[in-house]
Design an enzyme around this catalytic site. Structure first.
Site, PDB file in Angstrom:
ATOM      1  CE  LYS A   1      -3.653   2.376   2.442  1.00 44.07           C
ATOM      2  NZ  LYS A   1      -4.614   2.346   3.549  1.00 44.07           N
TER       3      LYS A   1
ATOM      4  CE  LYS B   1      -5.974   1.916  -0.708  1.00 41.36           C
ATOM      5  NZ  LYS B   1      -6.531   1.943   0.610  1.00 41.36           N
TER       6      LYS B   1
HETATM    7  C1  PBG Z   1      -7.333   3.593   5.347  1.00 44.93           C
HETATM    8  C2  PBG Z   1      -7.709   3.293   3.942  1.00 44.93           C
HETATM    9  C3  PBG Z   1      -7.549   4.201   2.883  1.00 44.93           C
HETATM   10  C4  PBG Z   1      -8.100   3.600   1.754  1.00 44.93           C
HETATM   11  C5  PBG Z   1      -8.575   2.324   2.129  1.00 44.93           C
HETATM   12  N1  PBG Z   1      -8.314   2.153   3.503  1.00 44.93           N
HETATM   13  C6  PBG Z   1      -7.022   5.583   2.875  1.00 44.93           C
HETATM   14  C7  PBG Z   1      -5.704   5.900   3.426  1.00 44.93           C
HETATM   15  O1  PBG Z   1      -4.844   5.037   3.622  1.00 44.93           O
HETATM   16  O2  PBG Z   1      -5.512   7.072   3.723  1.00 44.93           O
HETATM   17  C8  PBG Z   1      -8.155   4.261   0.408  1.00 44.93           C
HETATM   18  C9  PBG Z   1      -9.108   3.732  -0.584  1.00 44.93           C
HETATM   19  C10 PBG Z   1      -9.366   4.602  -1.745  1.00 44.93           C
HETATM   20  O3  PBG Z   1      -8.745   5.669  -1.963  1.00 44.93           O
HETATM   21  O4  PBG Z   1     -10.250   4.224  -2.527  1.00 44.93           O
HETATM   22  N2  PBG Z   1      -6.916   2.646   6.191  1.00 44.93           N
END
Ligand code: PBG
Length: 322
Positions: free
Chosen positions: A193, A246
């Site tokens: 991520k 991601k």
């Molecule tokens: C937070 C989380 C995020 C997303 C999924 N879980 C945002 C972040 O890490 O700030 C983002 C998903 C998206 O942008 O569609 N734990």
């Protein structure tokens, strides 16, 4: 003479030789949950995507099921008054846990429900981990994530999605689930991520933007791909059932790398910003929504993602039905 064009000469031949296709069973649809009744609040930066109250979320799921779409990722929008620095509400009675329980008792195995494990929707700091003197502390966060994960498993979640990027959390959660008898609850790790600028619209949807600083000490640096192998190796050792990358579109090489090196299913998260930019360009008439959407989803599948988490899931399922 060899003529590759012969295999492109008609729609039938093209579909016969096509190597990759996206089917509705590859897709998971994110849903945003909020308190109240009869609430369908559209997210300004994500046209077509809503925060739903629990009664409305069932209608949304029914509509998806009718289109053959049956996998969902649920995210909670929590009132500011319920947040604290320790995300205490995340493992006590709350609307998220109640709704998971209700949905799984109503729908059983006709839906697959994935939950999110991270502190940000419940934390006054808006970080995925615990903040102590301005630092996101790793090992003190793990027991909080553990309690949250266990509560979600108890509520009936099929898959837990640790999205927090703390070191060791997959193993910590797996051990706890196993000790407590939740051996069938799966874990889809947010393995790679990235600290991305594509999450903005999601943070609007949940009001979960960090109050101070950014997420760069725990989310991955966009310049790295070898590091994703380290994360993936740890997740596999620690017991993850799926590895996720991601965002998706700017990280297709990372999807491909994990696909080539690991033998568990790879998921891609086609994030909020990737959705928003297509919607914005389509609204201006600069791109054709459906064909761009299909090409994007196909690129993720071709890179090696078996599962695609996408805000386009419902409209894609609808387009296949037509
Ligand atoms: C937070 C989380 C995020 C997303 C999924 N879980 C945002 C972040 O890490 O700030 C983002 C998903 C998206 O942008 O569609 N734990």
């Amino acid at each position: 003479m060899r003529r590759p064009r012969r295999n492109r000469k008609s729609p039938t031949i093209r579909s016969m030789v096509r190597e990759h296709e996206v089917s509705v069973t590859d897709l998971m649809f994110p849903l945003f949950l909020t308190e109240g009744k009869q609430i369908q609040h559209e997210i300004a930066s994500m046209p077509g995507i809503f925060r739903h109250s629990p009664d409305e979320i069932k209608k949304e799921i029914d509509a998806c099921l009718a289109l053959g779409l049956s996998s969902f990722v649920l995210f909670p929008h929590i009132a500011d008054s319920l947040k604290d620095p320790y995300a205490t509400i995340s493992y006590n009675q709350n609307i998220y846990l109640n709704t998971i329980q209700q949905l799984k008792s109503d729908y059983g195995d006709s839906i697959c429900l994935m939950t999110d494990v991270a502190m940000d929707p419940y934390s006054t700091d808006g970080h995925d981990g615990l903040v102590v003197e301005g630092k996101i502390v790793n090992d003190e966060t793990l027991p909080i994530l553990g309690k949250m994960a266990l509560a979600q498993a108890q509520a009936g979640a099929d898959i837990l999605g640790p999205s927090d990027m703390m070191d060791g959390r997959v193993g910590f959660i797996r051990d706890l689930l196993d000790q407590e008898g939740y051996i069938d609850t799966s874990i889809m790790s947010y393995t790679a991520k990235y600290a991305s600028s594509f999450y903005g619209p999601f943070r609007d949807a949940l009001d979960s933007a960090p109050k101070a600083g950014d997420k760069k000490t725990y989310q991955m640096d966009p310049g790295n791909v070898t590091e994703a192998l380290v994360e993936a190796e740890l997740d596999v050792q620690e017991g993850a059932d799926f590895l996720m990358v991601k965002p998706a579109l700017s990280y297709l090489d990372v999807i491909k790398t994990l696909y080539d090196q690991f033998d568990i299913p790879i998921a891609a998260y086609n994030v909020s910003g990737e959705y928003a930019m297509v919607k914005a360009a389509a609204a201006k008439g600069w791109l054709h929504n459906d064909s761009v959407r299909n090409e994007m989803l196909l690129s993720m599948k071709r890179a090696g993602a078996k599962i695609i988490i996408t805000y386009f899931a419902k409209e894609y399922a609808f387009s296949l039905k037509r």
